[in-house]
Design a protein around this motif. Structure first.
Motif, short mmCIF file in Angstrom:
data_model
loop_
_atom_site.label_atom_id
_atom_site.label_comp_id
_atom_site.label_asym_id
_atom_site.label_seq_id
_atom_site.Cartn_x
_atom_site.Cartn_y
_atom_site.Cartn_z
N GLY A 95 -8.98 -2.25 5.90
CA GLY A 95 -8.80 -2.07 7.41
C GLY A 95 -7.64 -1.16 8.10
O GLY A 95 -6.63 -1.01 7.19
N ARG A 96 -7.63 -0.72 9.43
CA ARG A 96 -6.82 0.26 9.84
C ARG A 96 -6.31 -0.22 10.93
O ARG A 96 -6.97 0.02 11.97
N PRO A 97 -5.27 -1.21 11.06
CA PRO A 97 -4.77 -1.78 12.50
C PRO A 97 -4.35 -0.43 13.35
O PRO A 97 -3.89 0.31 12.90
N GLY A 98 -5.04 -0.61 14.39
CA GLY A 98 -4.67 0.75 15.29
C GLY A 98 -5.77 1.79 15.45
O GLY A 98 -5.53 2.48 16.07
N ARG A 99 -6.75 1.77 14.45
CA ARG A 99 -7.51 2.68 14.49
C ARG A 99 -8.94 2.07 14.90
O ARG A 99 -9.34 0.96 14.75
N PRO A 103 -12.97 5.68 8.44
CA PRO A 103 -12.98 7.01 8.11
C PRO A 103 -13.97 7.00 6.63
O PRO A 103 -14.10 8.02 6.36
N LEU A 136 2.62 -5.16 5.95
CA LEU A 136 1.25 -4.10 6.15
C LEU A 136 1.88 -2.73 5.83
O LEU A 136 1.30 -2.06 4.95
N THR A 140 0.31 -0.59 2.64
CA THR A 140 -0.21 0.78 2.80
C THR A 140 0.68 1.86 1.77
O THR A 140 -0.12 2.57 1.35
N GLN B 138 1.45 3.91 11.05
CA GLN B 138 0.66 5.09 11.75
C GLN B 138 0.51 6.42 10.98
O GLN B 138 -0.55 6.71 10.45
N LEU B 141 -0.79 5.78 7.47
CA LEU B 141 -2.31 5.52 7.24
C LEU B 141 -2.95 6.97 7.52
O LEU B 141 -3.82 7.11 6.84
#
Lengths: 251, 251
Positions: A95-99, A103, A136, A140, B138, B141
């Motif tokens: 998952g992509r927090p903030g997205r 993708p 996180l 990442t 961000q 990511l």
DNA sequence: CGGAAACCTTGACCGAGATCAAATGGACAG
DNA sequence: CTGTCCATTTGATCTCGGTCAAGGTTTCCG
């Protein structure tokens, strides 16, 4: 494959000791109610092998981590060429927090259980509890390192080296999960079909098959059936992968 | 190349309006003294083309971002095969907060100016000001997405598609920096040698040269000298790259 | 201006891996 | 046990990109 999936949340456990996020969240700075907040927005989901959890371009409604099974991230070109860009083993994060939008596709390569958190509440929690955000970021960065290591495999290694690299990654992860050491033979079941391996390695499935046969013939690995692998000498395998033999760090 | 480098900090500017980190840090939640704290630990460094800023395995003493020029991240196997795993253009971030040791070489591909922050103080600042950590997540990511997109290029694209992909990335970045639109011809100077392109694309320099000649012959690009490129039709180039033509998002 | 050193281009040939095709083996339903 | 289905293996052939080699351009420096 049906594009829609059963979105029914599976509140299987009311308290979850095996949840990787929870484990990762437990640290010196943790506060009790932070864990409780995580518990509140947590739920489980199961997927069958072959199912697609998320399609590229979809809205993402959750983040989470793999509890058991294997998920994969894949990218596909219009003409059907596909490249796997990530292999998610138990404890890996999805998952992509903030997205908003995914993708790439996320697929269940085997039967899969995920520990999910609803995305919006999770993001709020992240904003208020810095150490989750910090954790996180570290995860990442790990993923980024793994992706870049894989770029070397895709760009510069031969087919045989690619296979050896994949086997050594799986073996390493497997050994670390089972808390086995690197010494002595390592035994595991291949969780991927030849085709999935080919998609990860940028090869065709025929080449994968041929190279596995060659490694078997040369005594680098032993096969029982098509999936059960024994690696008698991990150092030898890593040589075949073209890796620094001494760089055997366990993630 | 000399492994040691001039570590002399270059306090060229006492206040820095062109610093990307600062720009990125400026947001609704910023507080004045946070910026001042960043200023305190900030300094500039210049590097010559070809210089290696950081060797794989080295201790990292700073993080920072590219002000001008191009830096690249490369991995090398014992036998000398090398793969570039990241191309850092102006405003891109360098460094792993929370990590001690560099996972790959960082090189100046052209003359390079970096805006650096001493690592320890930066990490402390990150711990106390959540929005810097958030911003960094961000950015990481974004890098991860870029790395994974590149895995598709390395694993599945033909030599011609690889070249077209690289050109379109550079053109896109260049156009967005110059605030030019995607419509109309795009003109830029190639910041990479044929060899560097080859290392990024997983090809040999001869193949790079041949494919560039072919794209020129077919009218996809125009060349003046060896480096000055004109792209008359960006859509055409993206078709050649095998990309979705409509996915022309500017980063 | 001349010579050397990078950097780039082009050609000829070769081989690793792709492609096309067929055979084998195992799992499972009836 | 038998047939079907699917994953895998193996074989024959082709092709893209690598390798080796030669020549061309640009830049830089004396």
């Amino acid at each position: 494959m049906d594009r829609r999936m059963t979105l029914k949340a599976l509140y299987e456990h009311s308290n979850c000791d095996d949840c990787p996020i929870r484990h990762r969240a437990v640290c010196a700075h943790c506060e009790k109610d932070e864990l409780e907040q995580l518990e509140e927005i947590k739920y489980y989901r199961s997927f069958e092998a072959g199912q697609t959890l998320i399609w590229s371009g979809d809205q993402m409604s959750f983040v989470g981590s793999v509890v058991s099974g294997i998920a994969s991230l894949t990218q596909t070109m219009e003409d059907g060429r596909t490249q796997m860009v990530g292999l998610l083993l138990p404890s890996d994060f999805v998952g992509r927090p903030g997205r908003e939008v995914a993708p790439y596709d996320v697929q269940a390569t085997t039967d899969l259980v995920m520990c999910c958190f609803r995305k919006k509440p999770f993001e709020q929690l992240m904003a208020t509890t810095p150490h989750i955000a910090h954790r996180l970021l570290q995860m990442t960065l790990d993923e980024l390192d793994a992706a870049r290591e894989w770029m070397l495999v895709l760009g510069r290694k031969t087919a045989r080296e690619k296979i050896a690299s994949l086997l050594s990654i799986i073996a390493r992860r497997d050994a670390s999960i089972n808390k086995a050491g690197m010494a002595g033979p390592i035994v595991f079941d291949l969780p991927l079909t030849r085709e999935a391996m080919a998609d990860y390695l940028g090869l065709t499935l025929e080449t994968v098959s041929r190279q596995i046969s060659a490694l078997k013939r040369d005594g680098v690995i032993t096969l029982e059936g098509k999936r059960h692998v024994t690696i008698p000498d991990m150092g030898r395998l890593m040589e075949e992968a073209g890796d620094d033999t001494d760089g055997g760090f366990l993630v």
